[in-house]
Scaffold this motif. Sequence first.
Motif, short mmCIF file in Angstrom:
data_model
loop_
_atom_site.label_atom_id
_atom_site.label_comp_id
_atom_site.label_asym_id
_atom_site.label_seq_id
_atom_site.Cartn_x
_atom_site.Cartn_y
_atom_site.Cartn_z
N GLY A 61 0.81 -1.21 0.00
CA GLY A 61 0.00 0.00 0.00
C GLY A 61 0.84 1.26 0.00
O GLY A 61 0.54 2.22 -0.71
N ILE A 62 1.90 1.26 0.79
CA ILE A 62 2.80 2.41 0.83
C ILE A 62 3.46 2.62 -0.54
O ILE A 62 3.55 3.75 -1.04
CB ILE A 62 3.86 2.24 1.94
N ILE A 63 3.88 1.52 -1.15
CA ILE A 63 4.49 1.61 -2.49
C ILE A 63 3.48 2.15 -3.50
O ILE A 63 3.80 3.00 -4.33
CB ILE A 63 5.04 0.24 -2.92
N GLY A 64 2.23 1.66 -3.44
CA GLY A 64 1.20 2.13 -4.36
C GLY A 64 0.86 3.59 -4.17
O GLY A 64 0.65 4.33 -5.14
N ILE A 65 0.82 4.03 -2.92
CA ILE A 65 0.53 5.44 -2.64
C ILE A 65 1.65 6.33 -3.19
O ILE A 65 1.39 7.36 -3.82
CB ILE A 65 0.33 5.66 -1.13
N ILE A 66 2.88 5.94 -2.96
CA ILE A 66 4.02 6.73 -3.45
C ILE A 66 4.04 6.75 -4.97
O ILE A 66 4.25 7.80 -5.59
CB ILE A 66 5.34 6.20 -2.86
N TRP A 67 3.82 5.59 -5.60
CA TRP A 67 3.83 5.50 -7.06
C TRP A 67 2.71 6.33 -7.66
O TRP A 67 2.91 7.07 -8.63
CB TRP A 67 3.72 4.04 -7.48
N GLY A 68 1.51 6.24 -7.09
CA GLY A 68 0.38 7.02 -7.59
C GLY A 68 0.59 8.51 -7.43
O GLY A 68 0.27 9.29 -8.33
N ALA A 69 1.11 8.92 -6.29
CA ALA A 69 1.36 10.35 -6.06
C ALA A 69 2.44 10.88 -7.01
O ALA A 69 2.29 11.97 -7.58
CB ALA A 69 1.77 10.58 -4.61
N TYR A 70 3.49 10.09 -7.21
CA TYR A 70 4.55 10.51 -8.14
C TYR A 70 4.03 10.59 -9.57
O TYR A 70 4.33 11.54 -10.29
CB TYR A 70 5.72 9.53 -8.05
N SER A 71 3.22 9.61 -9.96
CA SER A 71 2.66 9.62 -11.31
C SER A 71 1.73 10.80 -11.52
O SER A 71 1.72 11.42 -12.59
CB SER A 71 1.88 8.33 -11.57
N PHE A 72 0.94 11.12 -10.51
CA PHE A 72 0.04 12.26 -10.62
C PHE A 72 0.81 13.57 -10.74
O PHE A 72 0.46 14.44 -11.53
CB PHE A 72 -0.90 12.30 -9.42
#
Length: 66
Positions: free
Chosen positions: A15-26
């Motif tokens: 979940g932490i990885i997904g949150i960081i990846w999504g925020a960076y992509s956004f």
Amino acid sequence: MNIKRSFGALLTILGIIGIIWGAYSFMTGGGAGVPGGRFNALIPFVVGLIFFGSGIGLVKGTKDEA
């Protein structure tokens, strides 16, 4: 070793990885492996939030058995 706690920890990390990846992509406008526009980058963020919440719930809700 408690399987539920281990799975909860794994979900929390994912979940932490997904949150960081999504925020960076956004923030980069949909880059970082997410095809499409800026709002398609929110999908990994939302999935990361779901994984993070369920992982924390598993870790907190599982009692220690010695």
